[in-house]
Design an enzyme around this catalytic site. Structure first.
Site, PDB file in Angstrom:
ATOM      1  N   SER A   9      28.152  68.758  96.137  1.00  0.00           N
ATOM      2  CA  SER A   9      29.517  68.972  95.969  1.00  0.00           C
ATOM      3  C   SER A   9      30.105  70.375  96.470  1.00  0.00           C
ATOM      4  O   SER A   9      29.731  71.548  96.043  1.00  0.00           O
ATOM      5  CB  SER A   9      29.679  69.174  94.389  1.00  0.00           C
ATOM      6  OG  SER A   9      30.991  69.534  94.012  1.00  0.00           O
ATOM      7  N   HIS A  33      30.368  65.282  98.583  1.00  0.00           N
ATOM      8  CA  HIS A  33      31.279  65.136  97.413  1.00  0.00           C
ATOM      9  C   HIS A  33      32.442  66.158  97.361  1.00  0.00           C
ATOM     10  O   HIS A  33      32.332  67.246  97.500  1.00  0.00           O
ATOM     11  CB  HIS A  33      30.524  65.305  96.098  1.00  0.00           C
ATOM     12  CG  HIS A  33      30.919  64.820  94.606  1.00  0.00           C
ATOM     13  ND1 HIS A  33      31.183  63.724  94.447  1.00  0.00           N
ATOM     14  CD2 HIS A  33      31.800  65.763  93.739  1.00  0.00           C
ATOM     15  CE1 HIS A  33      31.799  63.530  93.008  1.00  0.00           C
ATOM     16  NE2 HIS A  33      32.043  64.830  92.900  1.00  0.00           N
ATOM     17  N   ASP A  35      35.520  67.466  95.311  1.00  0.00           N
ATOM     18  CA  ASP A  35      36.212  67.327  93.975  1.00  0.00           C
ATOM     19  C   ASP A  35      37.858  67.809  93.953  1.00  0.00           C
ATOM     20  O   ASP A  35      38.071  69.173  94.213  1.00  0.00           O
ATOM     21  CB  ASP A  35      35.535  68.310  93.028  1.00  0.00           C
ATOM     22  CG  ASP A  35      34.118  67.951  92.638  1.00  0.00           C
ATOM     23  OD1 ASP A  35      34.140  66.674  92.092  1.00  0.00           O
ATOM     24  OD2 ASP A  35      33.405  68.608  92.574  1.00  0.00           O
ATOM     25  N   MET A  37      41.151  68.670  91.871  1.00  0.00           N
ATOM     26  CA  MET A  37      41.505  68.573  90.308  1.00  0.00           C
ATOM     27  C   MET A  37      43.049  69.068  90.641  1.00  0.00           C
ATOM     28  O   MET A  37      43.225  70.165  91.378  1.00  0.00           O
ATOM     29  CB  MET A  37      40.655  69.944  89.754  1.00  0.00           C
ATOM     30  CG  MET A  37      39.281  69.571  89.971  1.00  0.00           C
ATOM     31  SD  MET A  37      38.202  70.918  89.236  1.00  0.00           S
ATOM     32  CE  MET A  37      36.568  70.200  89.494  1.00  0.00           C
ATOM     33  N   HIS A  66      36.105  62.468  94.586  1.00  0.00           N
ATOM     34  CA  HIS A  66      36.313  62.540  93.177  1.00  0.00           C
ATOM     35  C   HIS A  66      37.906  63.055  92.810  1.00  0.00           C
ATOM     36  O   HIS A  66      37.958  64.411  92.649  1.00  0.00           O
ATOM     37  CB  HIS A  66      35.152  63.422  92.616  1.00  0.00           C
ATOM     38  CG  HIS A  66      35.208  63.129  91.110  1.00  0.00           C
ATOM     39  ND1 HIS A  66      34.296  64.217  90.640  1.00  0.00           N
ATOM     40  CD2 HIS A  66      35.666  62.316  90.141  1.00  0.00           C
ATOM     41  CE1 HIS A  66      34.240  63.788  89.088  1.00  0.00           C
ATOM     42  NE2 HIS A  66      35.217  62.898  88.984  1.00  0.00           N
ATOM     43  N   MET A  68      40.047  63.821  90.065  1.00  0.00           N
ATOM     44  CA  MET A  68      40.336  64.338  88.631  1.00  0.00           C
ATOM     45  C   MET A  68      41.690  64.579  88.846  1.00  0.00           C
ATOM     46  O   MET A  68      42.271  65.780  88.446  1.00  0.00           O
ATOM     47  CB  MET A  68      39.370  65.663  88.280  1.00  0.00           C
ATOM     48  CG  MET A  68      37.766  64.993  88.183  1.00  0.00           C
ATOM     49  SD  MET A  68      36.805  66.617  88.428  1.00  0.00           S
ATOM     50  CE  MET A  68      36.556  66.667  89.995  1.00  0.00           C
ATOM     51  N   MET A 137      30.292  60.885  84.421  1.00  0.00           N
ATOM     52  CA  MET A 137      30.277  62.355  84.141  1.00  0.00           C
ATOM     53  C   MET A 137      29.214  62.722  83.225  1.00  0.00           C
ATOM     54  O   MET A 137      29.160  62.161  82.101  1.00  0.00           O
ATOM     55  CB  MET A 137      31.713  62.839  83.878  1.00  0.00           C
ATOM     56  CG  MET A 137      32.861  62.843  84.720  1.00  0.00           C
ATOM     57  SD  MET A 137      32.362  63.544  86.481  1.00  0.00           S
ATOM     58  CE  MET A 137      32.078  65.355  86.278  1.00  0.00           C
ATOM     59  N   GLY A 142      35.900  69.577  85.466  1.00  0.00           N
ATOM     60  CA  GLY A 142      36.824  70.525  85.615  1.00  0.00           C
ATOM     61  C   GLY A 142      35.909  71.687  86.331  1.00  0.00           C
ATOM     62  O   GLY A 142      36.674  72.445  87.096  1.00  0.00           O
ATOM     63  N   PHE A 143      34.786  71.992  86.062  1.00  0.00           N
ATOM     64  CA  PHE A 143      34.143  73.016  86.457  1.00  0.00           C
ATOM     65  C   PHE A 143      32.486  73.009  86.861  1.00  0.00           C
ATOM     66  O   PHE A 143      31.875  71.890  86.133  1.00  0.00           O
ATOM     67  CB  PHE A 143      34.149  74.375  85.319  1.00  0.00           C
ATOM     68  CG  PHE A 143      35.330  74.482  84.952  1.00  0.00           C
ATOM     69  CD1 PHE A 143      36.057  75.664  85.630  1.00  0.00           C
ATOM     70  CD2 PHE A 143      36.036  74.064  84.041  1.00  0.00           C
ATOM     71  CE1 PHE A 143      37.392  75.978  85.311  1.00  0.00           C
ATOM     72  CE2 PHE A 143      37.361  74.232  83.468  1.00  0.00           C
ATOM     73  CZ  PHE A 143      37.931  75.206  84.317  1.00  0.00           C
ATOM     74  N   GLY A 145      28.608  74.095  87.629  1.00  0.00           N
ATOM     75  CA  GLY A 145      27.756  75.162  86.922  1.00  0.00           C
ATOM     76  C   GLY A 145      27.492  74.716  85.580  1.00  0.00           C
ATOM     77  O   GLY A 145      26.654  75.863  84.891  1.00  0.00           O
ATOM     78  N   ASP A 175      27.399  63.087  87.865  1.00  0.00           N
ATOM     79  CA  ASP A 175      27.956  64.257  88.660  1.00  0.00           C
ATOM     80  C   ASP A 175      27.917  65.293  87.298  1.00  0.00           C
ATOM     81  O   ASP A 175      28.659  65.196  86.291  1.00  0.00           O
ATOM     82  CB  ASP A 175      29.226  63.925  88.574  1.00  0.00           C
ATOM     83  CG  ASP A 175      30.214  65.203  89.485  1.00  0.00           C
ATOM     84  OD1 ASP A 175      29.582  66.178  89.462  1.00  0.00           O
ATOM     85  OD2 ASP A 175      31.148  64.994  89.705  1.00  0.00           O
ATOM     86  N   GLY A 176      27.197  66.278  87.698  1.00  0.00           N
ATOM     87  CA  GLY A 176      27.218  67.647  86.589  1.00  0.00           C
ATOM     88  C   GLY A 176      26.103  67.980  86.162  1.00  0.00           C
ATOM     89  O   GLY A 176      25.110  67.174  85.363  1.00  0.00           O
ATOM     90  N   GLY A 177      25.428  69.100  86.469  1.00  0.00           N
ATOM     91  CA  GLY A 177      24.214  69.733  85.987  1.00  0.00           C
ATOM     92  C   GLY A 177      23.029  69.206  86.246  1.00  0.00           C
ATOM     93  O   GLY A 177      21.926  69.303  85.824  1.00  0.00           O
TER      94      GLY A 177
HETATM   95  C1  DX5 Z   1      32.943  68.810  87.925  1.00  0.00           C
HETATM   96  C2  DX5 Z   1      32.665  68.391  89.392  1.00  0.00           C
HETATM   97  C3  DX5 Z   1      31.328  68.397  89.756  1.00  0.00           C
HETATM   98  C4  DX5 Z   1      30.768  69.927  90.093  1.00  0.00           C
HETATM   99  C5  DX5 Z   1      29.199  69.495  89.821  1.00  0.00           C
HETATM  100  O1  DX5 Z   1      33.892  68.506  87.342  1.00  0.00           O
HETATM  101  O2  DX5 Z   1      33.010  66.962  89.178  1.00  0.00           O
HETATM  102  O3  DX5 Z   1      31.247  67.585  91.146  1.00  0.00           O
HETATM  103  O4  DX5 Z   1      31.007  70.298  91.420  1.00  0.00           O
HETATM  104  O5  DX5 Z   1      28.741  70.731  89.577  1.00  0.00           O
HETATM  105  P1  DX5 Z   1      27.249  71.442  89.295  1.00  0.00           P
HETATM  106  O6  DX5 Z   1      26.286  70.442  90.053  1.00  0.00           O
HETATM  107  O7  DX5 Z   1      27.170  72.649  89.595  1.00  0.00           O
HETATM  108  O8  DX5 Z   1      27.339  71.016  87.651  1.00  0.00           O
HETATM  109 ZN    ZN Z   2      32.549  65.728  91.015  1.00  0.00          ZN
END
Ligand code: DX5
Ligand code: ZN
Length: 220
Positions: A9, A33, A35, A37, A66, A68, A137, A142-143, A145, A175-177
């Site tokens: 991402s 990927h 993102d 937003m 993606h 959002m 998700m 939104g963020f 990390g 997606d995420g973490g």
């Molecule tokens: C969050 C994004 C993710 C994000 C994942 O809303 O959709 O794609 O970049 O970031 P990490 O892998 O750091 O959780």
């Molecule tokens: Zn994403």
């Protein structure tokens, strides 16, 4: 798509050196990927069509976009035209998901649908076999990390079962973490396309980080 892949991402890339960071991963995976937003659906604003148009000129990697954003129906054609290969929208934002999927496919693109952690996983079951990717998700969007929500494992397992029962080839993406320490548990639950931002771009060698993530997913 392969049996297992990582989609780095670019939200976690250094935007000042965006192409350098994309070049560091483009030979290690099929999808990048992206993102998008809008500051309405999520409390953050990232980037949009002009940036995608610019990077499209410098890489052949497929763009897994993606969205959002609210009112995705307004922008599908624009995202198709600027070079996205997959367009994934949020079920929560779509007035008529079936129509949107048809539109994405009519534009010759791969279609994806995504759900937030609070949306029951059963809400995407009607789209199994219709979309190419279902994106669960595993953090609140939104963020980057954030920490992986472990309640996602059960959601992925339920979706895996429903897809397998139908013999559909819809890919489960998360997606995420995602990181080396948890990717195996998520793979075992049934996910196959892992979005990873910080786990890839915070590494000294992002390409190597992708290979390590893949290896950790299937460790026995
Ligand atoms: C969050 C994004 C993710 C994000 C994942 O809303 O959709 O794609 O970049 O970031 P990490 O892998 O750091 O959780
Ligand atoms: Zn994403």
């Amino acid at each position: 798509m392969k049996d297992l892949d990582i989609a780095p991402s670019i939200l976690a890339a250094d935007f000042g050196y965006l192409m350098r960071d994309i070049k560091a991963v483009e030979n290690n995976c099929e999808y990048l990927h992206i993102d998008v937003m809008d500051g309405h659906y999520v409390d953050n604003i990232s980037f949009g069509i002009p940036v995608i148009q610019s990077i499209r000129k410098h890489t052949d990697i497929k763009f897994y976009t993606h969205l959002m954003i609210t009112e995705p129906e307004k922008y599908i054609k624009a995202f198709a035209d600027c070079g996205c290969d997959n367009i994934t929208f949020h079920l929560e934002c779509a007035k008529d998901p079936d129509k949107l999927i048809d539109e994405i496919k009519a534009l010759g693109k791969s279609a994806g649908i995504s759900i937030d952690p609070d949306t029951p996983v059963e809400a995407v079951f009607p789209y199994i076999g219709k979309v190419d990717i279902i994106l669960i998700m595993t953090v609140y969007p939104g963020f980057g990390g954030q920490g992986y929500l472990t309640s996602s494992d059960e959601r992925i397992r339920k979706l895996r079962k429903a897809i397998d029962e139908q013999g559909a080839d819809t890919v489960i993406s998360v997606d995420g973490g995602v990181k080396k320490s948890n990717i195996k548990e998520i793979y075992d639950a049934g996910a196959r396309l892992f979005v990873a931002g910080s786990a890839v771009f915070s590494a000294e060698d992002p390409g190597k980080a992708i290979e390590e993530l893949k290896a950790c997913a299937t460790l026995s």
